[in-house]
Design a protein around this motif. Structure first.
Motif, short mmCIF file in Angstrom:
data_model
loop_
_atom_site.label_atom_id
_atom_site.label_comp_id
_atom_site.label_asym_id
_atom_site.label_seq_id
_atom_site.Cartn_x
_atom_site.Cartn_y
_atom_site.Cartn_z
N GLY B 33 56.50 6.50 -17.96
CA GLY B 33 57.45 5.39 -18.01
C GLY B 33 57.71 4.89 -19.42
O GLY B 33 57.79 3.68 -19.67
N ALA B 34 57.85 5.85 -20.36
CA ALA B 34 57.98 5.46 -21.77
C ALA B 34 59.23 4.63 -22.03
O ALA B 34 60.27 4.84 -21.41
CB ALA B 34 58.00 6.73 -22.64
N THR B 35 59.12 3.68 -22.95
CA THR B 35 60.26 2.94 -23.48
C THR B 35 60.62 3.56 -24.82
O THR B 35 59.76 3.65 -25.70
CB THR B 35 59.87 1.46 -23.69
OG1 THR B 35 59.42 0.94 -22.43
CG2 THR B 35 61.03 0.65 -24.22
N TRP B 36 61.87 4.00 -24.96
CA TRP B 36 62.27 4.70 -26.18
C TRP B 36 62.84 3.73 -27.21
O TRP B 36 63.65 2.89 -26.89
CB TRP B 36 63.30 5.80 -25.85
CG TRP B 36 62.65 6.93 -25.11
CD1 TRP B 36 62.39 7.00 -23.78
CD2 TRP B 36 62.12 8.12 -25.69
NE1 TRP B 36 61.74 8.16 -23.48
CE2 TRP B 36 61.56 8.88 -24.64
CE3 TRP B 36 62.05 8.63 -26.99
CZ2 TRP B 36 60.94 10.11 -24.85
CZ3 TRP B 36 61.45 9.86 -27.20
CH2 TRP B 36 60.90 10.59 -26.13
N LEU B 45 60.60 -3.82 -31.07
CA LEU B 45 59.22 -3.41 -30.83
C LEU B 45 58.30 -4.62 -30.62
O LEU B 45 57.58 -4.71 -29.62
CB LEU B 45 58.72 -2.57 -32.01
CG LEU B 45 57.23 -2.24 -32.02
CD1 LEU B 45 56.86 -1.32 -30.86
CD2 LEU B 45 56.84 -1.59 -33.34
N PHE B 46 58.36 -5.57 -31.57
CA PHE B 46 57.44 -6.70 -31.47
C PHE B 46 57.80 -7.62 -30.30
O PHE B 46 56.92 -8.20 -29.66
CB PHE B 46 57.34 -7.45 -32.80
CG PHE B 46 56.51 -6.70 -33.81
CD1 PHE B 46 55.13 -6.60 -33.65
CD2 PHE B 46 57.09 -6.07 -34.90
CE1 PHE B 46 54.35 -5.89 -34.55
CE2 PHE B 46 56.32 -5.36 -35.80
CZ PHE B 46 54.95 -5.26 -35.64
N ALA B 47 59.09 -7.72 -29.98
CA ALA B 47 59.50 -8.49 -28.80
C ALA B 47 58.91 -7.85 -27.53
O ALA B 47 58.40 -8.55 -26.65
CB ALA B 47 61.03 -8.53 -28.71
N GLU B 52 55.31 -7.89 -22.95
CA GLU B 52 54.42 -7.15 -22.05
C GLU B 52 52.97 -7.59 -22.19
O GLU B 52 52.08 -6.98 -21.59
CB GLU B 52 54.54 -5.64 -22.33
CG GLU B 52 55.93 -5.06 -22.10
CD GLU B 52 56.30 -5.00 -20.61
OE1 GLU B 52 55.38 -4.83 -19.78
OE2 GLU B 52 57.50 -5.15 -20.29
N ASN B 53 52.73 -8.62 -23.04
CA ASN B 53 51.36 -9.13 -23.21
C ASN B 53 50.37 -8.06 -23.65
O ASN B 53 49.25 -8.01 -23.13
CB ASN B 53 50.87 -9.73 -21.89
CG ASN B 53 51.06 -11.23 -21.89
OD1 ASN B 53 50.77 -11.90 -22.89
ND2 ASN B 53 51.56 -11.75 -20.79
N CYS B 54 50.79 -7.20 -24.57
CA CYS B 54 49.91 -6.11 -25.00
C CYS B 54 48.71 -6.68 -25.76
O CYS B 54 48.84 -7.56 -26.60
CB CYS B 54 50.67 -5.13 -25.89
SG CYS B 54 51.90 -4.21 -24.94
N GLY B 55 47.54 -6.19 -25.43
CA GLY B 55 46.31 -6.66 -26.07
C GLY B 55 45.95 -5.86 -27.31
O GLY B 55 44.99 -6.18 -28.00
N GLY B 56 46.69 -4.83 -27.57
CA GLY B 56 46.39 -4.00 -28.74
C GLY B 56 47.34 -2.82 -28.78
O GLY B 56 48.13 -2.61 -27.86
N VAL B 57 47.26 -2.09 -29.86
CA VAL B 57 48.19 -0.97 -30.08
C VAL B 57 47.39 0.27 -30.45
O VAL B 57 46.44 0.19 -31.23
CB VAL B 57 49.17 -1.33 -31.23
CG1 VAL B 57 49.99 -0.11 -31.64
CG2 VAL B 57 50.07 -2.47 -30.81
N VAL B 58 47.74 1.41 -29.86
CA VAL B 58 47.15 2.69 -30.26
C VAL B 58 48.27 3.55 -30.84
O VAL B 58 49.29 3.75 -30.19
CB VAL B 58 46.53 3.44 -29.05
CG1 VAL B 58 45.77 4.67 -29.51
CG2 VAL B 58 45.62 2.50 -28.26
#
Lengths: 267, 267
Positions: B33-36, B45-47, B52-58
Motif C-alpha cells: 500500500g505504498a504512497t508515492w 512528506l512531513f504532512a 499518520e502518527n508515525c513514531g519513526g522513520v526507516v
C-alpha cells in the motif's frame, strides 16, 4: 617501461647490460643487446652478473607469475624455490622484496630507478599547460591520504576522486582498467557530468623505492580523458613518467592538468 | 531490499506505512500500500508523517541522485535545497546523515533496520553447510581490517582477498560489478585458479547503522561463484541478508561458505 629506463640510463652515460625474462619482457629490448633468460635460470643469472662485473641490479617492469614449467628452473634455481613460493603469497611487494634480497645477499645491490634514471621521476608542481583548480588539488590530497591508509595492505597505487567522493580504487586490474570502469560509470549516468575528478597515483608508503615504482605515460592520459576526469595528480619523486614530454603534451591536448604532489606542507 | 524490510516488519507484528520515492523505488512496493512521492515533496512528506502518527522513520534502499526536475520540489522542499546540495558533495554517507537530521529535527526518530527487523541482520558464524577453511577466515579478517582503514574515506563496503593479496576493492561500481571484474581477471589468467578467495563485506566503521547498511542476497552468491571464490565473509550484526534461507541455500548449491564475522576476539 624497461626500454624507457634503459634509454634514460644511456642518456646519463651509464653502462648497462639488459637481462630480459622470457615470456615476460618485450622483444624490443633486443635493441639494447638484451640477454634472454627464463625466470628460473638463477644459476645462469648470477654467473652472468659476476662475469659482466655488474655493480648493481635494477628491477624494471611488471611481473606476471609464469607457469612453473615455463620457468625452466636450473640446478641453482631450485634452491630458491621454497623462498619464491613463500614470497608469491605475500603479494607483489613481498615478492619483489624477496627477490631483491637474493641479489643483495650475493653482493649485487639493488638500485632504484630514481637512482639510475632520475629524469624519469615525476617533479613537483604543474607539468603541463593546464593549472589544477584548488578544489581538485584538495581532492587529490584526500585521495593521497586514502592511498596511504591502504599501503599496509599492499594494495592501492591509484584511485579516482570526485569532489569529496572516492569513486574507484585500483586493485589487481590496474590503472587502465580502473579508468575504463570510471568511464563506464559516467556513461551510465552514475557519476556527475564531465570533466570532473582526479586520478591520483602514488607509491605505497613504506614501499621499497628500489622496485615496482608506479608509472604513468601518454596512455594514462588517454584513459583519464576517456573517463571524463579534469586531471591527474601524481606523487612527485616516487612515480615514473614514461616520456614526460609526450605525456605533458597529451595532457595539454586533452585539456587535463598534470600535477606532481609533494608530501611537504606546501605543494 | 525495501520489500524484504517491510515483510520482516510485518512478520514481527509492526504497523507500517510505506513511502515510495518516484523514479527510485520499485512498483512492487504497491503490495504494501505504498504512497508515492517525488524526492522534493518534503512538505507533503512531513504532512503525511504527522497525519499518520508515525513514531519513526526507516530509510531503506539504494539512493540514486535524480535529476533536479524529476524531484518536483514543493514549497517546503525548497527550504532544504541548500543543505541537500551540500550533503550530496559529502558522499553517500554524508547525504544520508544529512537527510536523517531532517527527520530527527522534526520529531521523527530515524530507526535502523536492525531495530525494526533484526531477523535480517547477519548472525555470527557459519550460515550454510560449507565450513570456511581457517586460512580463508584469516584472509577475511585481513580484508576486514583493510575495509576499516578505508572507512574514514567513506568508501569500501567490500573487497576480494586471495590468500594475503587484496585483488579488488569496491567503489561506486558496487559489489556485483566488482565480482564481475574478479571473474574477468580470473578468465584472463591474472589470478590463480578457482576456487580461491573470499568476498568480504562490512559496514563502514563509524557509519550510522540507521541508514544504508550493506546487504547481500542470492545474487551476491551467484556473482561470487562466477568469480571463482571459495566463500563470503560478512560482518555479523551490521550487514543485511535478504532472504537468508535462499542465500544460504544458494551458497550450499555453489559449494561456497557463508560466514558471519564477529568483531570480538573469537569468531
Amino acid at each position: 617501461m624497461p626500454a624507457a629506463v634503459a634509454q634514460a640510463m644511456l642518456a646519463e652515460g651509464r653502462a648497462l647490460r639488459v637481462i630480459a625474462i622470457e615470456g615476460i619482457a618485450e622483444r624490443s629490448l633486443d635493441r639494447f643487446g638484451a640477454t634472454w633468460m627464463a625466470l628460473g635460470q638463477l644459476g645462469r643469472l648470477f654467473a652472468f652478473l659476476r662475469r659482466e662485473n655488474c655493480g648493481g641490479v635494477v628491477m624494471v617492469g611488471a611481473m606476471h607469475r609464469p607457469a612453473l614449467r615455463a620457468m625452466r628452473i636450473d640446478a641453482y634455481g631450485w634452491t630458491f624455490l621454497f623462498d619464491f613460493l613463500r614470497n608469491i603469497r605475500r603479494g607483489d611487494d613481498g615478492m619483489l622484496r624477496g627477490m631483491s634480497r637474493w641479489f643483495e645477499e650475493r653482493g649485487f645491490p639493488v638500485l632504484g630507478i630514481g637512482e639510475v634514471a632520475p629524469r624519469l621521476l615525476a617533479p613537483v608542481g604543474r607539468l603541463g599547460a593546464v593549472a589544477p583548480p584548488p578544489e581538485a588539488l584538495a581532492a587529490a590530497r584526500r585521495g593521497l591520504a586514502c592511498l596511504d591508509a591502504l599501503s599496509p595492505f599492499d594494495v592501492g597505487q591509484g584511485l579516482v576522486v570526485l569532489g569529496e567522493r572516492i569513486v574507484a580504487i585500483e586493485g589487481a586490474e590496474g590503472t587502465d582498467a580502473m579508468l575504463a570502469r570510471v568511464a563506464e560509470l559516467r556513461d551510465r549516468g552514475r557519476l556527475p557530468r564531465a570533466p570532473s575528478g582526479v586520478l591520483v597515483k602514488a607509491a605505497k608508503t613504506g614501499q621499497s623505492l628500489k622496485v615496482d615504482l608506479p608509472a604513468i605515460g601518454p596512455a594514462t592520459i588517454a584513459g583519464a580523458a576517456a573517463a571524463g576526469l579534469a586531471g591527474l595528480a601524481v606523487e612527485a619523486g616516487r612515480l615514473l613518467i614514461l616520456d614526460a614530454a609526450g605525456t605533458a603534451a597529451a595532457a595539454d591536448a586533452a585539456g587535463l592538468f598534470l600535477f606532481g604532489l609533494s608530501r611537504g606542507p606546501a605543494a
